[in-house]
Scaffold this active site. Structure first.
Site, PDB file in Angstrom:
ATOM      1  N   ASP A  66      37.221  13.003  22.298  1.00 10.70           N
ATOM      2  CA  ASP A  66      36.109  12.114  22.600  1.00 10.70           C
ATOM      3  C   ASP A  66      35.119  12.770  23.555  1.00 10.70           C
ATOM      4  O   ASP A  66      35.399  12.911  24.743  1.00 10.70           O
ATOM      5  CB  ASP A  66      36.697  10.832  23.220  1.00 10.70           C
ATOM      6  CG  ASP A  66      35.637   9.836  23.633  1.00 10.70           C
ATOM      7  OD1 ASP A  66      34.497   9.922  23.129  1.00 10.70           O
ATOM      8  OD2 ASP A  66      35.951   8.957  24.457  1.00 10.70           O
ATOM      9  N   ASP A 114      28.352  11.814  20.636  1.00 12.05           N
ATOM     10  CA  ASP A 114      29.648  11.219  20.964  1.00 12.05           C
ATOM     11  C   ASP A 114      30.580  11.209  19.755  1.00 12.05           C
ATOM     12  O   ASP A 114      30.425  10.388  18.855  1.00 12.05           O
ATOM     13  CB  ASP A 114      29.419   9.787  21.477  1.00 12.05           C
ATOM     14  CG  ASP A 114      30.710   9.129  21.933  1.00 12.05           C
ATOM     15  OD1 ASP A 114      31.785   9.754  21.825  1.00 12.05           O
ATOM     16  OD2 ASP A 114      30.651   7.969  22.389  1.00 12.05           O
TER      17      ASP A 114
END
Ligand SMILES: *[C@@H]1O[C@H](CO)[C@@H](O)[C@H](O)[C@H]1NC(C)=O
Ligand SMILES: *[C@@H]1O[C@H](CO)[C@@H](O)[C@H](O)[C@H]1NC(C)=O
Ligand SMILES: *[C@@H]1O[C@H](CO)[C@@H](O)[C@H](O)[C@H]1NC(C)=O
Ligand SMILES: *[C@@H]1O[C@H](CO)[C@@H](O)[C@H](O)[C@H]1NC(C)=O
Ligand SMILES: *[C@@H]1O[C@H](CO)[C@@H](O)[C@H](O)[C@H]1NC(C)=O
Length: 417
Positions: free
Chosen positions: A108, A293
């Site tokens: 992430d 992201d």
């Protein structure tokens, strides 16, 4: 004739070996897996937006959403409504401890801590997942500092622990991570992965813990302070191959042309400035901020821009209308990066809806897997910049990459002999 043939074959083989050696020396590859049970539903989209909202607005606790069409379900985020929440597509495997305990984690770039469930976690959300047992690891070092990562009304909390963390065969010694003893309101219960492997800037890290990629650098386990993602986007076949995360570089065979770079504008998220975003001939914004992201699957726009988009395209669209919808274009460092309507519109059976969402209070776009799946993305920590290039769909096949991985293994073996 035969000897020339053999000769050229030898040359080709040598050239190939050289390529493999070059590729293997610098980069470390982690196959990224794709969830086989990933099905995007209206419910999962609402849930995901809620997750992203929590991630980027951790201090606010009241939720208010009234987007036109999903207001009935969106008005109350019960745990049930989030059941698909973490059913994201992409995750991969790491191990912690000696002997290794294996975990599936989401890589992430929108957060900076590594955390996994603890064997001491009694929360329901920990039950379906692998749990770390420090007592089984000879390399475990106690830390004991409390950690808590808040996601709006939910949180992951526990203690910090330190152990060997192995990623892509690279052993990070003394990596500190969160051992979660409570997970409430995060709906990790249903997740296809056990924890999160944060790859954001260290300034984002809770408790000032050094993120794993920083330790990979610090311990000279990767040659270059760069990592990159190639995400496979095509189809939902029951193949678990979903792309790869490359530590220490970029693989030019996975993209077309040169990477287009944009400087990081704030060293927290992987945030940068785009020249403009347009939809067809309409300009949605100029000099707009964006965050790359990998932990978000959708495209997220600032709310005022989202409203503009809705004025061009309604939430519910007829699938037949897709070819006539405008192309979304992100202009980065003067280069257009296009997302055609078939990629920003979500199709399930015969229902089509807009795959662009918003979170309140954010003034930046979030370029999630919709974007990264189409554009190979390099995260260059050394130069504080992001690089993008169209993925090379010709080489974007699982088999060659796994073969290369196998060749790398062979090469390393040969080196050892
Ligand atoms: C939500 O709805 C209220 C009234 O129902 C309205 O005043 C408000 O502007 C809306 N907010 C958003 C973000 O849509
Ligand atoms: C949300 O749902 C829960 C459980 O059904 C209920 O107790 C609560 O009152 C609801 N909250 C709102 C704001 O509707
Ligand atoms: C625990 O880890 C934190 C973050 O790395 C560090 O600052 C702290 O000194 C450590 N505490 C102990 C007791 O090892
Ligand atoms: C790794 O970090 C330690 C402590 O922060 C520092 O003393 C050391 O010089 C670093 N090593 C490298 C290779 O960056
Ligand atoms: C996706 O898969 C379909 C069917 O397997 C194929 O026809 C298509 O060309 C693929 N698209 C890309 C971009 O690889």
């Amino acid at each position: 004739m035969t000897s020339t043939n053999t000769h050229s074959k030898t040359l080709v083989l040598l050239a190939l070996l050289g390529l493999v050696a070059g590729a293997c020396a610098a980069m470390h590859r982690i196959p990224v897996r794709r969830s086989e049970k990933f099905v995007r539903t209206r419910q999962s989209i609402i849930a995901e937006r809620e997750h992203i909202w929590r991630k980027y607005n951790p201090v606010q606790s009241s939720l208010s959403t009234n987007s036109s069409s999903s207001s009935t379900t969106a008005s109350n985020y019960s745990i049930e409504s989030l059941e698909n929440l973490m059913n994201f597509q992409y995750f991969g495997s790491i191990s912690i401890g000696t002997p290794p305990q294996t975990f599936m984690v989401q890589f992430d770039t929108g957060s900076a801590n590594l955390w996994i469930p603890s064997v001491n976690c009694l929360s329901l959300d920990c039950f379906n997942h692998r749990q770390y047992f420090s007592g089984d690891s000879t390399t475990y070092q106690a830390n004991g500092t409390a950690f808590s990562i808040t996601y709006g009304s939910g949180s992951v909390s526990g203690i910090l622990s330190t152990d060997v963390v192995t990623v892509a065969g690279l052993q990070i010694v003394g990596q500190t991570f969160g051992e979660a003893t409570a997970e409430t309101g995060t709906s990790m219960g249903d997740a296809t992965f056990d924890g999160i492997f944060g790859m954001g800037y260290s300034s984002l890290a809770v408790d000032g813990v050094q993120p794993p990629f920083y330790n990979l650098l610090n311990q000279s386990l990767v040659d270059a302070p760069v990592f990159s993602f190639y995400l496979e986007t095509n189809g939902t076949q029951a193949v678990s191959y979903g792309g790869e995360l490359i530590l220490g570089g970029s693989d030019a065979s996975l993209y077309v042309g040169n990477l287009v770079y944009a400087p990081v504008s704030s060293q927290t998220y992987w945030q940068f400035q785009m020249d403009a975003v347009t939809m067809g001939s309409n300009t949605l914004c100029s000099n707009c901020l964006a965050v790359a992201d990998t932990g978000s699957s959708l495209l997220i726009a600032p709310y005022d821009i989202y409203l503009m988009i809705l004025s061009y395209i309604s939430q519910e669209v007829s699938c037949a209308a897709i070819p006539s919808l405008p192309t979304l274009t992100f202009t980065i460092s003067g280069v257009p990066f296009q997302i055609p309507p078939r990629e920003y519109i979500l199709q399930e059976d015969n229902d089509c809806s807009l795959g662009i969402d918003y979170i309140e209070g954010s003034d930046f776009w979030i370029l999630g897997d919709t974007f990264i799946g189409r554009y190979y993305t390099e995260f260059d920590l050394g130069n504080n910049r992001l690089g993008f290039a169209p993925v090379n769909s010709a080489s974007a096949l699982a088999a060659p990459i796994f073969q290369l991985a196998a060749l790398c293994g062979l090469w390393k073996l040969l080196n050892l002999l």
